[in-house]
Scaffold this motif. Sequence first.
Motif, short mmCIF file in Angstrom:
data_model
loop_
_atom_site.label_atom_id
_atom_site.label_comp_id
_atom_site.label_asym_id
_atom_site.label_seq_id
_atom_site.Cartn_x
_atom_site.Cartn_y
_atom_site.Cartn_z
N PRO A 1 0.56 -1.47 0.18
CA PRO A 1 -0.05 -0.39 0.05
C PRO A 1 0.84 1.24 0.11
O PRO A 1 0.61 2.52 -0.08
N GLU A 2 2.23 0.79 0.28
CA GLU A 2 2.65 1.91 0.48
C GLU A 2 3.88 2.72 -0.68
O GLU A 2 4.17 3.66 -1.20
N GLY A 3 3.71 1.78 -1.85
CA GLY A 3 4.24 1.29 -3.14
C GLY A 3 5.96 2.45 -3.20
O GLY A 3 6.35 1.75 -2.53
N GLU A 4 5.88 3.30 -3.99
CA GLU A 4 7.61 3.47 -4.15
C GLU A 4 8.11 4.47 -2.84
O GLU A 4 9.20 4.59 -2.96
N VAL A 5 6.90 4.71 -2.51
CA VAL A 5 7.29 5.51 -0.85
C VAL A 5 7.91 4.44 -0.29
O VAL A 5 9.51 4.82 0.39
N LEU A 6 8.01 4.20 0.05
CA LEU A 6 8.45 2.29 0.34
C LEU A 6 9.58 2.09 0.20
O LEU A 6 11.18 2.03 0.66
N THR A 7 9.67 1.65 -1.59
CA THR A 7 10.82 1.56 -2.02
C THR A 7 12.39 2.22 -1.88
O THR A 7 13.33 2.54 -1.68
N ALA A 8 11.77 3.70 -1.93
CA ALA A 8 12.32 5.14 -1.68
C ALA A 8 12.98 4.74 -0.19
O ALA A 8 14.43 4.96 0.11
N ARG A 9 12.51 4.07 0.66
CA ARG A 9 12.82 4.66 1.48
C ARG A 9 14.00 3.33 2.51
O ARG A 9 14.85 3.47 3.04
N ALA A 10 13.87 2.06 1.71
CA ALA A 10 14.55 1.22 1.85
C ALA A 10 16.13 1.52 0.75
O ALA A 10 17.02 1.56 1.69
N ALA A 11 16.12 2.21 -0.12
CA ALA A 11 17.16 2.20 -1.38
C ALA A 11 17.91 3.23 -0.14
O ALA A 11 19.16 2.47 0.07
N GLY A 12 17.33 4.37 0.19
CA GLY A 12 18.03 4.93 1.26
C GLY A 12 18.26 4.33 2.44
O GLY A 12 19.52 5.40 2.75
N ALA A 13 17.82 3.61 3.16
CA ALA A 13 18.43 2.82 4.27
C ALA A 13 19.53 2.36 4.05
O ALA A 13 20.28 1.87 4.62
#
Length: 247
Positions: free
Chosen positions: A88-100
């Motif tokens: 449900p969080e889509g690409e926002v969650l992907t971006a957070r994972a990439a940042g982490a």
Amino acid sequence: MGDDPVNLNEYQELAKQALPKMYYDYFAGGSEDQHTLKENVEAFKRITLRPRILVDVSKIDMSTTILGYKTSAPIMIAPTGMHKLAHPEGEVLTARAAGACNVIMGLSSVSTCTIEEVASSCNGVRFFQLYVLKKREISAMMVKRAEMNGFKAILLTVDTPKPGRREADIKNKMIAPQLKNFEGLVSTNVEDDAGSQIEALAARTLDSSLSWKDIAWLKSITKLPILVKGILTREDGKAMSLLSLCN
């Protein structure tokens, strides 16, 4: 703990169990007979590492730079669309994972989160993937939005003059979710019984006249570096190198 996935194949199997068949087939599938998809997997399997012995590996550092930006490993998250089909969080969650993980993320034009939502989600280096549309003003607007929101490069997709015929999507009557970056700009209401809605939408909007001269057009509307995504032959690689030298 014994049921936790330990490799990519097991993650894929979990995805198959968790996602509706229509969505799993969209993420896992390719076009036509999926020959290219299968060959890519087989080609990767043919890569063999040549280990060198008696080398001090007590401290391993895989970090490098891409376009001058530090990354923890020589990899990027490729731009893929419609992440909200999986979470449900889509690409926002992907971006957070990439940042982490301190790796660069490529955000797809056909994301289910806006450029602005992803940009404000966390700190991180991000590139924006661009499809050139028949309505060039929309593509130009996307580039400007990416630039204004701190994206560091444009990934220009050049290997999709026509959409692939994704047979699984046709059989599943795949329906595209709302593509947030195009909201109010491009209608996703497409009636096409012969194929999937996604295929019909792409056929209606993508500019199949895209050619080498259009790289100059893109350079004229942005100060960001442009990476050409989708070069598949040696000849086109050489042509791209010559074009870069000329500019």
